[in-house]
Design a protein around this motif. Structure first.
Motif, short mmCIF file in Angstrom:
data_model
loop_
_atom_site.label_atom_id
_atom_site.label_comp_id
_atom_site.label_asym_id
_atom_site.label_seq_id
_atom_site.Cartn_x
_atom_site.Cartn_y
_atom_site.Cartn_z
N CYS A 1 -10.83 -110.60 4.81
CA CYS A 1 -11.17 -111.16 3.51
C CYS A 1 -11.58 -110.05 2.55
CB CYS A 1 -12.30 -112.18 3.66
SG CYS A 1 -12.91 -112.87 2.10
N GLY B 1 -15.81 -116.09 -0.64
CA GLY B 1 -15.93 -114.68 -0.33
C GLY B 1 -15.00 -113.82 -1.16
N ASP C 1 -12.66 -106.63 8.39
CA ASP C 1 -12.84 -107.94 7.77
C ASP C 1 -11.71 -108.16 6.76
OD1 ASP C 1 -13.60 -110.17 6.30
OD2 ASP C 1 -15.72 -109.65 6.28
N SER D 1 -13.93 -119.38 2.74
CA SER D 1 -13.54 -117.99 2.60
C SER D 1 -13.12 -117.66 1.17
CB SER D 1 -12.40 -117.64 3.57
OG SER D 1 -11.25 -118.40 3.29
N THR E 1 -9.94 -115.43 7.61
CA THR E 1 -10.85 -114.99 6.56
C THR E 1 -12.23 -115.61 6.66
OG1 THR E 1 -9.72 -116.63 5.14
CG2 THR E 1 -9.12 -114.31 4.87
N GLU E 2 -12.42 -116.62 7.52
CA GLU E 2 -13.75 -117.19 7.73
C GLU E 2 -14.55 -116.47 8.82
OE1 GLU E 2 -11.14 -120.32 6.04
OE2 GLU E 2 -11.01 -119.12 7.86
N THR F 1 -5.94 -116.38 2.70
CA THR F 1 -5.97 -116.83 4.09
C THR F 1 -4.98 -115.99 4.88
OG1 THR F 1 -5.23 -118.64 5.56
CG2 THR F 1 -4.39 -118.66 3.33
#
Length: 229
Positions: free
Chosen positions: A216, A17, A214, A14, A197-198, A83
């Motif tokens: 992230c 990202g 989302d 993540s 976050t993944e 995270t």
């Protein structure tokens, strides 16, 4: 432009990202060859994962607070913990530095309210779904929270740590997540927070008609907003 201090590695999947979104957004806003000013410290996740299982959050907080101090000393104007789960120790991290810690729950709650979502489903690790640090903070912002059933929470958590943190994207796991999302909608959720976050790597907007937040991307964009003001 302010410098973003990115506390990454939890997991590194993540963190990639975060780095991508921050740089793409800065370039989209400023053009040319502009990119984000980022200092990143990527930690080894395995020891932290064991401490999570041992519920040794004091040690985790102490370690991450030390990393945040390194980022501040290196010139970071803010700290971004890349995270959701580790925001459980965000108060300890904030207490260790003089620059602001950009809180993922605040950014997500702001986006939920902006979109008119006052009741949301929450997917994440067991700690994110079950411990009050996340849902209670959302409720303080006027956003109610629905979580999966106990059995489904175990499924969501298992997929995060055994697949997503290792870069494994499994179609069967995606189907399970989509089933769980639909169940939360049946319990009143107007949208679903991808509160790990993944998860955005596995479940994408085209997979379901249910609006998804989302974290992230939301968190990374909030950091860019602050960096460019």
């Amino acid at each position: 432009m302010k410098t973003i201090g990115l506390l990454g590695g939890m997991s590194w999947e993540s963190t990639v990202g975060y780095y991508q979104v921050m740089n793409e957004e800065v370039n989209a806003r400023l053009g040319g060859l502009h990119s984000a000013k980022i200092i990143m410290h990527s930690v080894d996740f395995e020891p932290l994962r064991q401490q999570m299982l041992d519920c040794d959050w004091d040690t985790i907080g102490e370690h991450l607070a030390g990393v945040a101090r390194i980022l501040e000393q290196g010139g970071a104007d803010m700290i971004v913990i890349g995270t959701n789960t580790m925001h459980k120790v965000a108060p300890q991290i904030q207490a260790a530095v003089s620059v602001p810690v950009i809180h993922i729950v605040d950014a997500t709650g702001e986006e939920a309210r902006r979109a008119g979502f006052l009741k949301v489903g929450l997917l994440g690790t067991i700690f994110t779904m079950e411990d009050g640090f996340y849902a209670d903070r959302l409720r303080e912002q006027g956003v109610d929270v629905v979580v999966p059933s106990a059995e489904d929470r175990k499924i969501v958590d298992w997929v995060v740590f055994n697949e997503l943190c290792k870069g494994v994207l499994n179609g069967d796991s995606r189907s399970e997540y989509l089933r769980i999302i639909e169940d939360m909608v049946e319990h009143g959720a107007q949208a679903v927070i991808l509160g790990c976050t993944e998860i955005g790597l596995l479940v994408r907007p085209g997979d379901t008609a249910v609006p998804m937040l989302d974290t992230c991307r939301i968190h990374a964009l909030k950091a860019v907003d602050i960096a460019l003001t």
